[in-house]
Design an enzyme around this catalytic site. Structure first.
Site, mmCIF file in Angstrom:
data_model
loop_
_atom_site.group_PDB
_atom_site.id
_atom_site.type_symbol
_atom_site.label_atom_id
_atom_site.label_comp_id
_atom_site.label_asym_id
_atom_site.label_seq_id
_atom_site.Cartn_x
_atom_site.Cartn_y
_atom_site.Cartn_z
ATOM 1 C CG HIS A 1 -1.351 -2.002 -10.180
ATOM 2 N ND1 HIS A 1 -0.902 -1.712 -8.849
ATOM 3 C CD2 HIS A 1 -1.931 -1.264 -10.827
ATOM 4 C CE1 HIS A 1 -1.741 -0.601 -8.986
ATOM 5 N NE2 HIS A 1 -2.122 -0.322 -9.821
ATOM 6 C CB CYS B 1 7.823 -10.079 -26.489
ATOM 7 S SG CYS B 1 9.056 -9.571 -27.446
ATOM 8 C CB CYS C 1 10.112 -12.807 -27.877
ATOM 9 S SG CYS C 1 8.731 -13.026 -29.013
ATOM 10 C CG ASN D 1 -4.962 -0.544 6.137
ATOM 11 O OD1 ASN D 1 -3.771 -0.815 6.812
ATOM 12 N ND2 ASN D 1 -4.752 -0.559 4.725
ATOM 13 C CB ALA E 1 -6.798 -8.918 5.902
HETATM 14 P P1 OAD Z 1 0.954 -0.706 0.109
HETATM 15 O O1 OAD Z 1 2.318 -1.621 0.328
HETATM 16 O O2 OAD Z 1 1.056 0.649 -0.220
HETATM 17 O O3 OAD Z 1 -0.063 -0.677 1.364
HETATM 18 C C1 OAD Z 1 -0.229 -2.152 2.182
HETATM 19 C C2 OAD Z 1 -1.329 -1.594 3.063
HETATM 20 O O4 OAD Z 1 -1.744 -2.840 3.675
HETATM 21 C C3 OAD Z 1 -1.031 -0.775 4.222
HETATM 22 O O5 OAD Z 1 -2.142 0.174 4.282
HETATM 23 C C4 OAD Z 1 -0.874 -1.501 5.542
HETATM 24 O O6 OAD Z 1 -1.285 -0.933 6.462
HETATM 25 C C5 OAD Z 1 -1.959 -2.741 5.064
HETATM 26 N N1 OAD Z 1 -1.716 -3.927 5.666
HETATM 27 C C6 OAD Z 1 -0.410 -4.469 5.788
HETATM 28 N N2 OAD Z 1 -0.581 -5.789 6.372
HETATM 29 C C7 OAD Z 1 -1.818 -5.997 6.543
HETATM 30 C C8 OAD Z 1 -2.693 -7.111 6.997
HETATM 31 N N3 OAD Z 1 -2.171 -8.240 7.604
HETATM 32 N N4 OAD Z 1 -4.194 -6.908 7.098
HETATM 33 C C9 OAD Z 1 -4.687 -5.729 6.571
HETATM 34 N N5 OAD Z 1 -3.928 -4.728 6.270
HETATM 35 C C10 OAD Z 1 -2.681 -4.870 6.047
HETATM 36 O O7 OAD Z 1 0.210 -1.803 -0.961
HETATM 37 P P2 OAD Z 1 -0.995 -1.397 -2.037
HETATM 38 O O8 OAD Z 1 -1.933 -0.237 -1.304
HETATM 39 O O9 OAD Z 1 -1.401 -2.610 -2.544
HETATM 40 O O10 OAD Z 1 1.755 -0.612 -7.715
HETATM 41 O O11 OAD Z 1 0.151 -0.751 -2.873
HETATM 42 C C11 OAD Z 1 -0.676 -0.093 -4.275
HETATM 43 C C12 OAD Z 1 0.376 -0.260 -5.482
HETATM 44 O O12 OAD Z 1 1.455 0.490 -4.918
HETATM 45 C C13 OAD Z 1 0.905 -1.723 -5.640
HETATM 46 O O13 OAD Z 1 -0.195 -2.410 -6.611
HETATM 47 C C14 OAD Z 1 2.052 -1.317 -6.552
HETATM 48 C C15 OAD Z 1 2.481 -0.284 -5.589
HETATM 49 O O14 OAD Z 1 3.259 0.993 -6.124
HETATM 50 C C16 OAD Z 1 2.326 -1.106 -9.066
HETATM 51 O O15 OAD Z 1 3.236 -1.935 -8.916
HETATM 52 C C17 OAD Z 1 1.768 -0.231 -9.949
#
Ligand code: OAD
Length: 246
Positions: free
Chosen positions: A115, A123, A148, A214, A232
């Site tokens: 991402h 730019c 830019c 998770n 984690a």
């Molecule tokens: P999310 O914010 O959707 O999910 C975070 C996950 O981490 C959840 O399932 C929580 O339960 C888990 N979590 C939180 N704290 C934790 C810890 N200390 N140890 C283990 N697990 C933990 O984040 P992503 O899945 O990364 O995209 O989201 C995916 C994408 O959604 C992002 O990259 C972003 C967003 O829209 C873009 O910006 C394109």
């Protein structure tokens, strides 16, 4: 078979991370990020090209506030355990959805950023990379993006916005690794944002073991899929210590 043995015996380990891996470094997840001054905005209003066209200072200010939050943060034990794993297994591919640089700062040699990154703006008009001051004044609101040097276009954050394609090489390399690996660790991701969320599925279908770490239970639908519930930063170092005792 105990889960640590799957890691110990892996010939090619894929580590796939999401916002949860940086949560213990104090980085707000995408969905938590809209607090304080930003709480009245919907992410869909900020993380799109249309939003940037409509109000570049608003969108740039929001990403700058996130970048500065990352600059002040430190990698946590989960980031460090992943960096150490790269020295312990024959092959490791690290794929992240995160736009921070905490894996790199923990010592991971190569990171596939599906991402994009907060740290590599470019730019909006001509795509030329734009250098940023390592630290700038605290951003607490809208801020006019820098220009830019080539075409005077506005800088845009180097992240993937909703509606944009993922960097082609990154997704291709990630999918290829998911198909080839024998074990995949999926850490701190809600697994809802496509196409990144397909990566553990591709590994499962290719016969690899998949271990989810998770805070929430992850539904496992196959014998080769496993869920560990907890932080984690605690679970991963413990698992790695069992796999590779010091
Ligand atoms: P999310 O914010 O959707 O999910 C975070 C996950 O981490 C959840 O399932 C929580 O339960 C888990 N979590 C939180 N704290 C934790 C810890 N200390 N140890 C283990 N697990 C933990 O984040 P992503 O899945 O990364 O995209 O989201 C995916 C994408 O959604 C992002 O990259 C972003 C967003 O829209 C873009 O910006 C394109």
């Amino acid at each position: 078979m105990p889960l640590f043995e799957l890691i110990r015996d892996a010939k090619h380990l894929v580590v796939f991370t999401g916002a949860g891996v940086s949560a213990e470094s104090g980085i707000a997840t995408f969905r938590d990020a809209l607090t304080g001054l930003w709480e009245r905005y919907d992410p869909a209003q900020l993380a799109t090209a249309e939003a940037f066209r409509r109000d570049p200072a608003l969108v740039w200010g929001w990403y700058e506030s996130r970048r500065l939050q990352v600059l002040k943060a430190q990698p946590n034990p989960a980031h460090r355990a992943i960096a150490a794993l790269a020295r312990q297994v024959p092959e490791l591919t690290l794929i992240t959805q995160n736009v921070d640089d905490l894996h790199e700062r923990a010592g991971s040699p190569e990171v596939i950023h599906l991402h994009g990154s907060l740290h590599h703006p470019r730019c909006f008009a001509c795509n030329r990379p734009i250098a940023l001051e390592p630290t700038s004044v605290a951003v607490n609101g809208p801020q006019e993006p820098p220009r830019c040097q080539g075409c005077n276009g506005r800088a845009r954050p180097g992240v993937v916005w909703f509606g944009e394609a993922l960097p082609e090489r990154a997704i291709r390399t990630a999918m290829d690794a998911a198909k080839r690996c024998d074990c995949l660790l999926s850490i701190g991701t809600s697994g809802v944002v496509m196409p990144a969320a397909l990566i553990p599925q591709v590994a499962l279908e290719a016969g690899a073991n998949v271990i989810h770490i998770n805070m929430q239970p992850v539904e496992c639908r196959a014998d080769n899929e496993h869920s560990l519930i907890g932080a984690a930063g605690k679970l991963l170092p413990a698992l790695c210590q069992q796999a590779f005792p010091a």
